[in-house]
Design a protein around this motif. Structure first.
Motif, PDB file in Angstrom:
ATOM      1  N   VAL A  95       0.879  -1.166   0.000  1.00 11.99           N
ATOM      2  CA  VAL A  95       0.000   0.000   0.000  1.00 11.99           C
ATOM      3  C   VAL A  95       0.912   1.210   0.000  1.00 11.99           C
ATOM      4  N   PHE A  96       0.836   2.026  -1.049  1.00 14.05           N
ATOM      5  CA  PHE A  96       1.772   3.125  -1.233  1.00 14.05           C
ATOM      6  C   PHE A  96       1.369   4.347  -0.414  1.00 14.05           C
ATOM      7  N   GLN A  97       2.327   5.292  -0.329  1.00 12.77           N
ATOM      8  CA  GLN A  97       2.127   6.503   0.463  1.00 12.77           C
ATOM      9  C   GLN A  97       0.852   7.220   0.015  1.00 12.77           C
ATOM     10  N   HIS A  98       0.606   7.250  -1.298  1.00 14.03           N
ATOM     11  CA  HIS A  98      -0.672   7.775  -1.793  1.00 14.03           C
ATOM     12  C   HIS A  98      -1.332   6.631  -2.535  1.00 14.03           C
ATOM     13  N   TYR A  99      -2.283   5.973  -1.875  1.00 13.98           N
ATOM     14  CA  TYR A  99      -2.663   4.634  -2.318  1.00 13.98           C
ATOM     15  C   TYR A  99      -3.524   4.602  -3.566  1.00 13.98           C
ATOM     16  N   ALA A 100      -4.074   5.745  -3.966  1.00 16.83           N
ATOM     17  CA  ALA A 100      -4.680   5.894  -5.289  1.00 16.83           C
ATOM     18  C   ALA A 100      -5.519   4.716  -5.756  1.00 16.83           C
ATOM     19  N   LEU A 101      -6.728   4.652  -5.261  1.00 16.30           N
ATOM     20  CA  LEU A 101      -7.693   3.719  -5.846  1.00 16.30           C
ATOM     21  C   LEU A 101      -8.191   4.337  -7.151  1.00 16.30           C
ATOM     22  N   PHE A 102      -8.732   3.527  -8.052  1.00  9.53           N
ATOM     23  CA  PHE A 102      -9.312   4.062  -9.282  1.00  9.53           C
ATOM     24  C   PHE A 102     -10.750   4.467  -8.996  1.00  9.53           C
ATOM     25  N   PRO A 103     -11.049   5.779  -9.046  1.00  7.35           N
ATOM     26  CA  PRO A 103     -12.363   6.241  -8.606  1.00  7.35           C
ATOM     27  C   PRO A 103     -13.502   5.778  -9.516  1.00  7.35           C
ATOM     28  N   HIS A 104     -13.192   5.512 -10.802  1.00 12.78           N
ATOM     29  CA  HIS A 104     -14.249   5.138 -11.738  1.00 12.78           C
ATOM     30  C   HIS A 104     -14.535   3.642 -11.705  1.00 12.78           C
ATOM     31  N   LEU A 105     -13.718   2.879 -10.968  1.00  9.52           N
ATOM     32  CA  LEU A 105     -13.957   1.434 -10.868  1.00  9.52           C
ATOM     33  C   LEU A 105     -14.680   1.119  -9.565  1.00  9.52           C
ATOM     34  N   SER A 106     -15.330  -0.036  -9.539  1.00  9.25           N
ATOM     35  CA  SER A 106     -15.991  -0.464  -8.318  1.00  9.25           C
ATOM     36  C   SER A 106     -14.944  -0.953  -7.322  1.00  9.25           C
ATOM     37  N   ARG A 156      -9.236   0.680   3.626  1.00 17.23           N
ATOM     38  CA  ARG A 156      -9.284  -0.782   3.771  1.00 17.23           C
ATOM     39  C   ARG A 156      -9.346  -1.483   2.414  1.00 17.23           C
ATOM     40  N   VAL A 157      -9.970  -0.834   1.415  1.00 15.71           N
ATOM     41  CA  VAL A 157      -9.967  -1.404   0.060  1.00 15.71           C
ATOM     42  C   VAL A 157      -8.522  -1.483  -0.457  1.00 15.71           C
ATOM     43  N   ALA A 158      -7.732  -0.434  -0.154  1.00 21.21           N
ATOM     44  CA  ALA A 158      -6.327  -0.446  -0.582  1.00 21.21           C
ATOM     45  C   ALA A 158      -5.582  -1.618   0.070  1.00 21.21           C
ATOM     46  N   VAL A 159      -5.880  -1.886   1.343  1.00 20.56           N
ATOM     47  CA  VAL A 159      -5.261  -3.037   2.013  1.00 20.56           C
ATOM     48  C   VAL A 159      -5.742  -4.337   1.382  1.00 20.56           C
ATOM     49  N   ALA A 160      -7.049  -4.402   1.071  1.00 21.94           N
ATOM     50  CA  ALA A 160      -7.588  -5.613   0.438  1.00 21.94           C
ATOM     51  C   ALA A 160      -6.929  -5.852  -0.917  1.00 21.94           C
ATOM     52  N   ARG A 161      -6.700  -4.774  -1.675  1.00 26.32           N
ATOM     53  CA  ARG A 161      -6.047  -4.910  -2.986  1.00 26.32           C
ATOM     54  C   ARG A 161      -4.643  -5.495  -2.817  1.00 26.32           C
ATOM     55  N   ALA A 162      -3.946  -5.042  -1.754  1.00 26.88           N
ATOM     56  CA  ALA A 162      -2.596  -5.562  -1.507  1.00 26.88           C
ATOM     57  C   ALA A 162      -2.642  -7.025  -1.057  1.00 26.88           C
ATOM     58  N   PRO A 175      -0.033   4.587   5.338  1.00 24.27           N
ATOM     59  CA  PRO A 175      -1.343   4.204   4.784  1.00 24.27           C
ATOM     60  C   PRO A 175      -2.476   5.156   5.183  1.00 24.27           C
ATOM     61  N   LEU A 176      -2.239   6.021   6.170  1.00 25.56           N
ATOM     62  CA  LEU A 176      -3.317   6.913   6.606  1.00 25.56           C
ATOM     63  C   LEU A 176      -3.098   8.348   6.170  1.00 25.56           C
ATOM     64  N   SER A 177      -2.049   8.593   5.360  1.00 25.41           N
ATOM     65  CA  SER A 177      -1.687   9.974   5.048  1.00 25.41           C
ATOM     66  C   SER A 177      -2.726  10.676   4.185  1.00 25.41           C
ATOM     67  N   ASN A 178      -3.587   9.912   3.517  1.00 26.27           N
ATOM     68  CA  ASN A 178      -4.611  10.517   2.670  1.00 26.27           C
ATOM     69  C   ASN A 178      -5.798  11.073   3.437  1.00 26.27           C
ATOM     70  N   LEU A 179      -5.874  10.745   4.731  1.00 28.76           N
ATOM     71  CA  LEU A 179      -7.105  11.028   5.472  1.00 28.76           C
ATOM     72  C   LEU A 179      -6.993  12.314   6.273  1.00 28.76           C
ATOM     73  N   ASP A 180      -8.117  12.994   6.451  1.00 27.91           N
ATOM     74  CA  ASP A 180      -8.098  14.194   7.281  1.00 27.91           C
ATOM     75  C   ASP A 180      -8.008  13.774   8.756  1.00 27.91           C
ATOM     76  N   PRO A 181      -7.572  14.701   9.622  1.00 29.70           N
ATOM     77  CA  PRO A 181      -7.251  14.314  11.003  1.00 29.70           C
ATOM     78  C   PRO A 181      -8.383  13.602  11.748  1.00 29.70           C
ATOM     79  N   ALA A 182      -9.614  14.031  11.556  1.00 31.00           N
ATOM     80  CA  ALA A 182     -10.720  13.417  12.298  1.00 31.00           C
ATOM     81  C   ALA A 182     -10.904  11.954  11.901  1.00 31.00           C
TER      82      ALA A 182
END
Ligand SMILES: Nc1ncnc2c1ncn2[C@@H]1O[C@H](COP(=O)(O)OP(=O)(O)OP(=O)(O)O)[C@@H](O)[C@H]1O
Ligand SMILES: [Mg+2]
Length: 371
Positions: A95-106, A156-162, A175-182
């Motif tokens: 799972v990369f620093q910016h895990y980049a899921l494909f938004p147009h895919l399910s 968690r989808v990014a973890v599942a992909r890995a 793995p959490l760097s994409n998320l806002d603090p809350a």
């Protein structure tokens, strides 16, 4: 295995594998990025690699994954030496620093992405996707759109992909760097539960102490390409091996002192410390006559009543409300001490005395450490 219906999960075919790094060195031009570093991650262990920005964490992870070549060193996975192998043959999920899921895919298509290059039968892919989603507690999410699930669920989808290719080791870079603090804190808790349930050998990179402490059974602290200490979180906090560890993990005040005697891992010092003289646990490299600094955690110190003998005198410089306690900064002749108090902070300028709490175990480090 596990409560989920999908199908038995057997990372790496059911064998838990340990990961061993030996003498990993890396230079970029004239700069030494990794300085002959060795590290073991136990079979099934989650090890957090913690360090400041630029300390070499991502570089090390990329070398382990095979995206970057080390100048020296070996990497072993169980009985196999893997550093000569290309990335796809090393058996890692990443799972990369910016895990980049494909938004147009399910969700399901995202998880399947890691499997496509293997030309597996369609039913096999569906089975593996379902199993990987079940492992991160997202069973049945296959058809959901990525844009329509929460940030924590995306993580968690990014973890599942890995996990989908059934790797022997999981590598996670911030793995959490994409998320806002809350969201970050809640997702951290979910990820800790996920990693606990998956039970796969994991090397997780973070620059945040809280993240490392919650997710790692042990924490390896990296500083400018070398490991300062590898230990469970409580040991890192209570018995830091170096001044850098003490300053990076938790809050600490440092007071320059004169070393009177050293022996048996302890030292007697004199200076602007409670009581004027103190015996405390000493790190390696402390010697009589050489410059040294005593380190105090805020909760090891207390504001004492006027006139208390075993105390150091100072003046309140400021305070910070921190919920359960208030952190009071006290200026002394030896520098500033940060003191935790349950009560209200005295007004700035108030004369106070600072003492050691009963049972407190401050530590001594050689001065001028790499902080
Ligand atoms: N391809 C490269 N060429 C030259 N220097 C590089 C390269 N990649 C990384 N570096 C340097 O190596 C050092 C370590 O970088 P790295 O990305 O490993 O740090 P990090 O610990 O992951 O930091 P962060 O917490 O900011 O992600 C930095 O000084 C960086 O500038
Ligand atoms: Mg990085």
């Amino acid at each position: 295995m596990g409560p989920h219906g999908a199908r038995a999960w057997r990372p790496g075919g059911g064998r838990l594998t340990d990961l061993r790094l030996r003498g990993i060195a890396k230079r970029f031009g004239a700069a030494t990025i990794l300085d002959g570093l060795s590290l073991d991650v136990g079979a099934g262990e989650v090890l957090a690699l913690l360090g400041p920005s630029g300390s070499g964490k991502t570089t090390l992870l990329r070398i382990v994954a095979g995206f970057e070549r080390a100048d020296a060193g070996e990497i072993h996975l169980g009985a196999d030496r893997i550093d000569p192998l290309p990335p796809e043959r090393r058996g890692f999920g990443m799972v990369f620093q910016h895990y980049a899921l494909f938004p147009h895919l399910s969700v399901g298509e995202n998880v399947a992405f890691g499997l496509e290059t293997r030309r597996l039968p369609r039913a096999e892919v569906a089975g593996r996707v379902a199993a990987a989603l079940a492992r991160v507690d997202l069973a049945g999410f296959e058809r959901r759109k990525v844009a329509e699930i929460s940030g924590g669920q995306q993580q968690r989808v990014a973890v599942a992909r890995a996990l989908a290719p059934e790797p022997r080791v999981l590598l996670l870079d911030e793995p959490l760097s994409n998320l806002d603090p809350a969201l970050r804190e809640r997702t951290r808790r979910e990820l800790a539960a996920t990693l606990g349930a998956v039970g796969i050998t994991t090397l997780l990179v973070t620059h945040e102490q809280e993240e490392a402490f919650e997710l790692g059974a042990r924490v390896a602290l990296l500083n400018r390409g070398h490991l300062e200490q590898v230990a469970p979180p409580a040991e890192l906090y209570r018995a830091p091996a170096t001044r850098f560890v003490a300053g990076f993990v938790g809050r600490a005040s440092f007071v320059p002192v004169e070393v009177l005697a050293v022996g048996g891992g302890r030292a007697r010092v004199r200076g602007e410390v409670p009581g004027g003289e103190l015996e405390l646990a000493a790190a390696t490299g402390v010697a009589p006559g050489a410059a040294a600094e005593a380190m105090f955690r805020p909760e090891q110190l207390a504001l004492l009543p006027e006139g208390a003998a075993e105390a150091v005198a100072g003046e309140v410089a400021g305070a910070r409300f921190a919920g359960a306690t208030t952190l009071v900064r006290v200026a002394t002749r030896g520098g500033e001490l940060e003191v935790a108090t349950d009560g209200d902070a005295p007004a700035p300028g108030t004369g106070v005395r600072v003492g050691l709490r009963r049972g407190a175990a401050p530590r001594l480090f050689p001065a001028g450490g790499d902080a």
